[in-house]
Design an enzyme around this catalytic site. Structure first.
Site, mmCIF file in Angstrom:
data_model
loop_
_atom_site.group_PDB
_atom_site.id
_atom_site.type_symbol
_atom_site.label_atom_id
_atom_site.label_comp_id
_atom_site.label_asym_id
_atom_site.label_seq_id
_atom_site.Cartn_x
_atom_site.Cartn_y
_atom_site.Cartn_z
ATOM 1 N N ASP A 1 57.723 51.253 -62.459
ATOM 2 C CA ASP A 1 58.105 52.236 -63.468
ATOM 3 C C ASP A 1 56.895 52.833 -64.175
ATOM 4 O O ASP A 1 56.881 54.019 -64.504
ATOM 5 C CB ASP A 1 59.044 51.591 -64.498
ATOM 6 C CG ASP A 1 60.462 51.508 -63.980
ATOM 7 O OD1 ASP A 1 60.638 51.362 -62.758
ATOM 8 O OD2 ASP A 1 61.403 51.581 -64.794
ATOM 9 N N ASP B 1 61.375 46.069 -63.290
ATOM 10 C CA ASP B 1 62.513 46.727 -63.910
ATOM 11 C C ASP B 1 63.826 46.766 -63.119
ATOM 12 O O ASP B 1 64.771 46.060 -63.436
ATOM 13 C CB ASP B 1 62.113 48.153 -64.289
ATOM 14 C CG ASP B 1 61.007 48.145 -65.336
ATOM 15 O OD1 ASP B 1 60.066 47.364 -65.166
ATOM 16 O OD2 ASP B 1 61.074 48.904 -66.289
ATOM 17 N N LYS B 2 63.929 47.603 -62.093
ATOM 18 C CA LYS B 2 65.206 47.763 -61.393
ATOM 19 C C LYS B 2 65.446 46.689 -60.352
ATOM 20 O O LYS B 2 66.566 46.511 -59.886
ATOM 21 C CB LYS B 2 65.284 49.140 -60.695
ATOM 22 C CG LYS B 2 65.064 50.331 -61.605
ATOM 23 C CD LYS B 2 65.850 50.234 -62.863
ATOM 24 C CE LYS B 2 65.094 50.717 -64.074
ATOM 25 N NZ LYS B 2 63.693 50.499 -64.171
ATOM 26 N N CYS C 1 54.796 43.528 -67.104
ATOM 27 C CA CYS C 1 54.063 43.945 -68.308
ATOM 28 C C CYS C 1 54.491 43.136 -69.530
ATOM 29 O O CYS C 1 55.671 42.850 -69.727
ATOM 30 C CB CYS C 1 54.248 45.436 -68.530
ATOM 31 S SG CYS C 1 53.513 46.432 -67.214
ATOM 32 N N GLU D 1 62.975 57.279 -67.327
ATOM 33 C CA GLU D 1 62.474 56.659 -68.551
ATOM 34 C C GLU D 1 61.495 57.627 -69.203
ATOM 35 O O GLU D 1 60.774 58.347 -68.520
ATOM 36 C CB GLU D 1 61.748 55.348 -68.242
ATOM 37 C CG GLU D 1 62.665 54.197 -67.966
ATOM 38 C CD GLU D 1 61.920 52.883 -67.849
ATOM 39 O OE1 GLU D 1 62.599 51.850 -67.900
ATOM 40 O OE2 GLU D 1 60.689 52.886 -67.700
ATOM 41 N N SER E 1 61.789 53.556 -71.726
ATOM 42 C CA SER E 1 61.140 52.326 -71.301
ATOM 43 C C SER E 1 61.358 51.265 -72.369
ATOM 44 O O SER E 1 61.467 51.562 -73.560
ATOM 45 C CB SER E 1 59.638 52.570 -71.125
ATOM 46 O OG SER E 1 58.938 51.361 -71.078
#
Length: 553
Positions: free
Chosen positions: A78, A120-121, A191, A442, A468
């Site tokens: 992302d 993320d996904k 992150c 995002e 985000s």
């Protein structure tokens, strides 16, 4: 064994021959076959170490008498995809990941599965697949990135985005931006703040499909490898006990996840992903449930971007299990639910304790008596919009100001950097929803630009897109129905007065009902931005953010 359908009996000699072509022995073939979905790649920092995690999982499976069978899964970073065409693909890959893992798992009749995501996904996509495939499984992530202290401040990816805004505002030099760029992301891992990846890894632990520690053990710690070995061992125990996702992912488990979501102050993206996972498990989550839980669950943690703590601090303070133990003091959790440990939630947290009450607040002394996420409704978003309340400055919880309307994210960023946004403004970015984007980008770019230019306590942002997990400020996303589907956000005009009341869950444009109806009668949907390829198909199939942006039935 489930895998016997493809390996047992004289009729399956050809199948065994193909397995032997890859070096599997008769002994290995006779054992339970455990599919391992490994999302390692060389484009996502959180995934570069997943080969080591996978080898540890394989070791655990073999120790417990199984045969590991690894296959790959895709993933979009992302952060690297942020702010350009690539971000349109991020959320849509969730469905691709779920579909591909389902295809691999069911086509090869694995007896059990271990899913190895990190970012993320990928995490929700694999959780959706686990619910669909419904064989014994464990999810083990690659772990969070560390945050390093530089010039007296702990850095993370968001520090770099905000540094760009500060440079544009003339308050930071290019040399200082480079210094932050060089040290903000010191190595592998997801992150380091309570951004989307770490939010979902923590919630996997709470749902019961991840082992304790899944969300917080840093990627570079040897403890992460030990956790991975235990995941391999545990999946074999799950097969022996026949404990499947359908035994774990019930409505009470999702209540627990939403409860921790509010206590931790997770990313607003969790309000997209939890309903999507629940949908696969046959459980309904709507935005009213979110607000009901948020209304009774205190916010106990302020992790970046809401505060200065990072995931390593949560780990050192006792981790997710310690937060759960604190919540259990007020009977806010369902403790009798089975998990992949083979034990109940209550048994898992029996020995957990908070080691640092600066990071995890005492439940009697919370940051706020309500949760970290709020759902807002009103004539702009009758089906709801979502804000990370814990990351909003006190003075922005109630705000009234003129609308500054943009038809896409790129135009808004340009205006912010040119200094065209003033204190008090409410930036509206529309046609960025699941269908309109397409892909529901995002928007860390505009929010970090606003923060970097010192406007996050003065300017609000409303969009039918999403944010985000690194976003802070009065950033309100998921406005539903989205503009592309004729939601009222499509007819807000430049200069309209927007009234935001986060404490009371209200979001309105100050025009009469009659005026709004007249505007809607005149509105015409614009031509789709993309009609070909996967994004073209996605735009036709995807539903509203208020239902998790899942595909139509």
């Amino acid at each position: 064994m489930k895998s016997d359908v493809m390996k047992k009996g004289i009729e399956r000699a050809p199948h065994r021959s193909l397995l032997k072509a890859m070096g599997y022995t008769d002994e290995e073939i006779s054992r339970p076959l455990i599919g391992i979905a490994n999302s390692k790649s060389e484009i996502i920092p959180g995934h570069t170490d997943l080969d080591k995690i996978t080898e540890a999982v394989k070791a655990g499976i073999r120790m417990a008498g199984g045969t590991p069978v690894e296959f790959g899964a895709i993933g979009v970073c992302d952060g690297i995809a942020m702010g350009h065409m690539g971000m349109k693909y991020s959320l849509p890959t969730r469905e691709l990941i779920a579909d591909s893992c389902e295809a691999m798992g069911l086509a090869h009749s694995f007896d059990g599965m271990v899913f190895i995501p990190n970012c993320d996904k990928i995490v929700p996509g694999m959780l959706m697949a686990a619910a669909r495939i419904n064989v014994p499984c464990v999810v083990v992530s690659g772990g969070p990135m560390l945050s390093l202290k530089r010039n007296g401040k702990y850095l993370d990816l968001n520090s770099v985005f905000e540094a760009v805004g500060a440079y544009k505002a003339g308050t930071m030099s290019a040399e200082d931006v480079l210094d932050i760029e060089d040290y903000a992301c010191p190595g592998c891992g997801s992150c380091s703040g309570m951004f989307t990846a770490n939010s979902m890894n923590c919630l996997t632990e709470v749902l019961g499909l991840g082992l304790p520690g899944n969300g917080t053990i840093p990627a570079v710690y040897a403890e992460r490898l030990r956790l991975a070995k235990n995941a391999g061992i545990k999946v074999m125990e799950m097969i022996e006990k026949d404990i499947k996702p359908s035994d774990i992912l019930n409505s009470k488990a999702f209540e627990n996840a939403l409860t921790l979501d509010m206590a931790l102050g997770c990313s607003t993206n969790s309000i997209l992903h939890l309903p999507a996972i629940a949908n696969e498990a046959g459980v309904e989550i709507n935005l009213d449930i979110v607000n009901e839980i948020s209304g009774r669950v205190p916010n106990l943690c302020k992790l970046a971007p809401a505060g200065h703590h990072h995931i390593q601090d949560l780990y050192n303070a006792g981790g997710v299990q310690a937060v759960m133990k604190e919540l259990s003091k007020k009977n806010l959790l369902n403790l009798d639910l089975i998990t992949v440990t083979g034990k109940t939630v209550g048994e898992n947290i029996e020995k957990a304790r908070v080691l640092d009450y600066e990071v995890i607040r005492n439940i009697d002394e919370p940051y706020s008596t309500t949760g970290g996420i709020a759902v807002l409704r009103g004539n702009i978003a009758p089906d709801g919009a979502v804000v990370k309340r814990s990351a909003v400055a006190q003075e922005m919880l109630c705000h009234k100001g003129p609308a500054r309307v943009f038809e896409c994210e790129d135009d808004a960023i340009e205006a912010i950097y040119k200094g065209e946004i003033n204190k008090g403004d409410v930036v509206i970015i529309r046609y960025e929803g699941p269908k309109g984007g397409p892909g529901m980008r995002e928007m860390l770019g505009p929010t970090s630009a606003i923060a970097g230019m010192g406007l996050d306590k003065h300017v609000a942002l409303i969009t039918d897109g999403r944010f985000s997990g690194a976003t802070r400020g009065a950033s309100i996303g998921h406005a539903s129905p989205e503009a592309m589907e004729g939601g009222p956000i499509a007819v807000v005009k430049e200069g309209d007065i927007i009234n935001i009341d986060i404490n009371n869950g209200k979001l309105n444009v100050e025009v009469s009902d009659e005026e709004l109806k007249n505007r809607m009668k005149e509105w015409k949907a614009p031509k789709p931005k993309i009609t070909r390829g996967y994004l073209g198909r996605y735009a036709k199939l995807v539903t509203s953010a208020s239902t998790g942006a899942v595909f139509k039935k």
